[in-house]
Design an enzyme around this catalytic site. Structure first.
Site, PDB file in Angstrom:
ATOM      1  N   MET A 112      84.482 -50.883 -58.288  1.00 21.88           N
ATOM      2  CA  MET A 112      84.536 -49.472 -58.665  1.00 21.88           C
ATOM      3  C   MET A 112      85.501 -48.692 -57.776  1.00 21.88           C
ATOM      4  O   MET A 112      85.908 -49.148 -56.709  1.00 21.88           O
ATOM      5  CB  MET A 112      83.139 -48.863 -58.596  1.00 21.88           C
ATOM      6  CG  MET A 112      82.147 -49.504 -59.569  1.00 21.88           C
ATOM      7  SD  MET A 112      80.522 -48.742 -59.545  1.00 21.88           S
ATOM      8  CE  MET A 112      80.896 -47.130 -60.228  1.00 21.88           C
ATOM      9  N   HIS A 113      85.859 -47.500 -58.226  1.00 23.54           N
ATOM     10  CA  HIS A 113      86.547 -46.457 -57.461  1.00 23.54           C
ATOM     11  C   HIS A 113      88.031 -46.692 -57.228  1.00 23.54           C
ATOM     12  O   HIS A 113      88.717 -45.779 -56.773  1.00 23.54           O
ATOM     13  CB  HIS A 113      85.883 -46.231 -56.097  1.00 23.54           C
ATOM     14  CG  HIS A 113      84.395 -46.164 -56.107  1.00 23.54           C
ATOM     15  ND1 HIS A 113      83.708 -45.268 -56.902  1.00 23.54           N
ATOM     16  CD2 HIS A 113      83.452 -46.877 -55.430  1.00 23.54           C
ATOM     17  CE1 HIS A 113      82.405 -45.429 -56.701  1.00 23.54           C
ATOM     18  NE2 HIS A 113      82.232 -46.400 -55.829  1.00 23.54           N
ATOM     19  N   ASP A 150      80.823 -52.843 -61.242  1.00 24.35           N
ATOM     20  CA  ASP A 150      80.083 -54.066 -60.910  1.00 24.35           C
ATOM     21  C   ASP A 150      78.627 -53.804 -60.548  1.00 24.35           C
ATOM     22  O   ASP A 150      77.763 -54.649 -60.810  1.00 24.35           O
ATOM     23  CB  ASP A 150      80.791 -54.842 -59.790  1.00 24.35           C
ATOM     24  CG  ASP A 150      81.125 -53.988 -58.581  1.00 24.35           C
ATOM     25  OD1 ASP A 150      80.771 -52.795 -58.531  1.00 24.35           O
ATOM     26  OD2 ASP A 150      81.780 -54.529 -57.656  1.00 24.35           O
TER      27      ASP A 150
END
Length: 514
Positions: free
Chosen positions: A81-82, A248
């Site tokens: 992520m991110h 995830d």
């Protein structure tokens, strides 16, 4: 017969899993790739590595299963992520064939403390930001990375046409459609998970043009189909459905069967993560002085026909990784099983010895980058086994503190599912039951996010009516442990004492040289 492909774009490797319409695993494979660290605290990755990994994994898992890539019915995606993937305006016209403008800044990149402070100030403080986005401003999130690029690479920023997350770049390559999902959008600091929409408040405050933000899908929605170009690259048939997927954490929860309230997922990998599915958005606003310790986001349970729910996560930065560190410095070369036997021989509570596992600062239960690790209470009678047991207890007690924050948010748990390296030890599994004070269980599969992605792909093409039905059919418990009543009572008292140690040292940690 449906053939379902799940792909997880991890930080160090991409993993693919091929399942049948019953969720049976036919083949798995993975491809490793590198992280670039140009400076201390920086972490970047070339998106081309993810694409090359996926392009090689698709024919590999097909071959291992004795099938053809062209027989695959649907593709589901999970990913770290991110991360900030920046596509140029001219690149978007290429239908998925072009390159990103620069390497992606990853979730563990730490260069954006200044931008985080700016964000919270511009929206009226941390509590206002948590109320608007479900999250505090942390260097790992996407928005501070965008602001850093804008400040330090203005010429490049002027060419940006769209921002994607890592798994979204792979889907863009597969389908030519720039998009994201509600879960990954929730991890940008630009999205309001309660309304399931980009936040005009934060966009205005951070001076981000909403035009560069992608369309947002529910995670189980078909977000495009494989193009002719992507078919030639991967072997997938042109027109194959590609599902939106999610981050995830969300997809790992699906892979463990955490799709309803009352069940937590406690994963002790390098870090330690507690995850809960919720029916409403639960931002951490219980304590105004310490808000935003947990993250409120959208879950991956929705489809095009039905919006999904929400989830809450809490992440401690050194979980089972603290044990790996201790093994390297206290017992190099000593087998893990031998260390666990030494720890098991020490008494519960280790005669007053406790360990704070904040080896790389902390995020939750204490939002404190200056936090340190420490053994507190050492005496001449303590052994290496005492130190190891105190460490394992400290990690588990810190996870229990996160669960305590969840309870203050109204998130109750009747049982906890276990994952990660900390779940591989019988001794540690029983300790988690004793410290959490409830039943713990091991799910049947360790495939995690990739399996969640495959199940979600199956839901999207009608193999199951919902992700809840898919998990109910595919995922079972392999082991269930109840807390020992005497140990549960001991650790309930021990947790209260443990909770006083970090606050007593917080100012000392802050004053120590970095």
């Amino acid at each position: 017969m449906a053939l379902l492909l799940g792909v997880d774009i991890g930080t160090s490797a991409a993993k693919a899993i091929l399942c049948d319409e019953h969720g049976g695993v036919l083949a798995t494979s993975s491809v490793e790739y590198a992280v670039t660290r140009p400076r201390e605290g920086w972490s970047e990755q070339d998106p081309e590595l993810w694409w090359k990994g996926v392009a090689s994994l698709v024919p590999t898992v097909a071959r291992l299963s004795g099938r053809s890539s062209r027989e695959i019915t649907a593709v589901g995606l999970s990913g770290q992520m991110h991360g900030s993937v920046l596509l140029g305006r001219e690149t978007l016209a290429g239908g998925g064939t072009g390159a990103a403008l620069r390497t992606a800044l990853l979730w563990n990149d730490q260069r954006t403390a200044k931008q985080c402070a700016q964000i919270e100030s511009r929206v009226g403080g941390r509590a206002s930001l948590v109320r608007e986005t479900g999250n505090a401003a942390l260097p790992g999130f996407t928005l501070p990375k965008l602001m850093w690029v804008r400040e330090h690479e203005p010429e490049l920023w002027g060419r940006v046409g769209c921002v994607l997350m890592p798994k979204d770049f792979v889907r863009w390559r597969l389908t030519g459609q720039p998009a994201t999902d509600v879960g990954d959008a929730s991890g940008t600091l630009l999205y309001d998970p309660s309304r399931r929409a980009w936040s005009p408040t934060v966009c205005d405050a951070a001076e981000i043009d909403p035009a560069i933000l992608p369309r947002v899908h529910e995670s189980g929605e078909v977000a495009g189909t494989v193009t002719r170009w992507a078919s030639a690259q991967t072997g997938l048939a042109e027109g194959t459905a590609v599902v939106a997927g999610s981050g995830d954490n969300m997809m790992g929860a699906l892979g463990a069967g955490v799709v309803r309230e009352g069940v937590l997922l406690a994963t002790l990998g390098t870090s330690g993560v507690v995850y809960a599915h919720t029916k409403s958005c639960r931002p951490d606003l219980v304590d105004a002085a310490a808000c935003g310790r947990t993250h409120a986001m959208c879950s991956a349970t929705g489809t095009d026909a039905r919006p999904g729910g929400w989830c809450t996560t809490g992440c401690m930065l050194s979980g089972a990784g603290a044990l790996s560190w201790a093994q390297s410095v206290l017992a190099p070369g000593v087998p893990f099983d031998d260390l666990m036997r030494e720890a098991g021989a020490a008494p519960a509570g280790c005669g007053g010895l406790v360990f704070l596992p904040h080896l790389t600062g902390e995020r939750c239960p204490h939002a404190d980058p200056a936090a340190r690790g420490a053994w507190v209470g050492l005496t001449a009678r303590h052994t290496r086994g005492s130190m190891i047991r105190a460490l394992i207890e400290g990690v588990t007690l810190t996870m229990a503190q996160i669960i305590g924050i969840f309870r203050r948010l109204g998130i109750e748990s009747e049982r906890v599912l276990l994952g990660g390296g900390g779940a591989k030890s019988t001794f540690w599994r029983q300790m988690q039951a004793d410290i959490y004070g409830c039943e713990v269980a091991m799910p049947t599969t360790a495939e995690g996010p990739a399996l969640g992605a495959a199940l979600l792909a199956g839901v999207a093409v009608g193999a199951w009516p919902s992700i809840e039905a898919a998990c109910a059919q595919v995922i079972r418990d392999t082991e269930v442990r109840e807390p020992d009543e005497e140990a549960r009572r001991f650790y309930a008292d021990h947790l209260r004492m443990y909770g006083r140690v970090y606050p007593a040292l917080r100012e000392t940690f802050a004053a120590m040289p970095r």
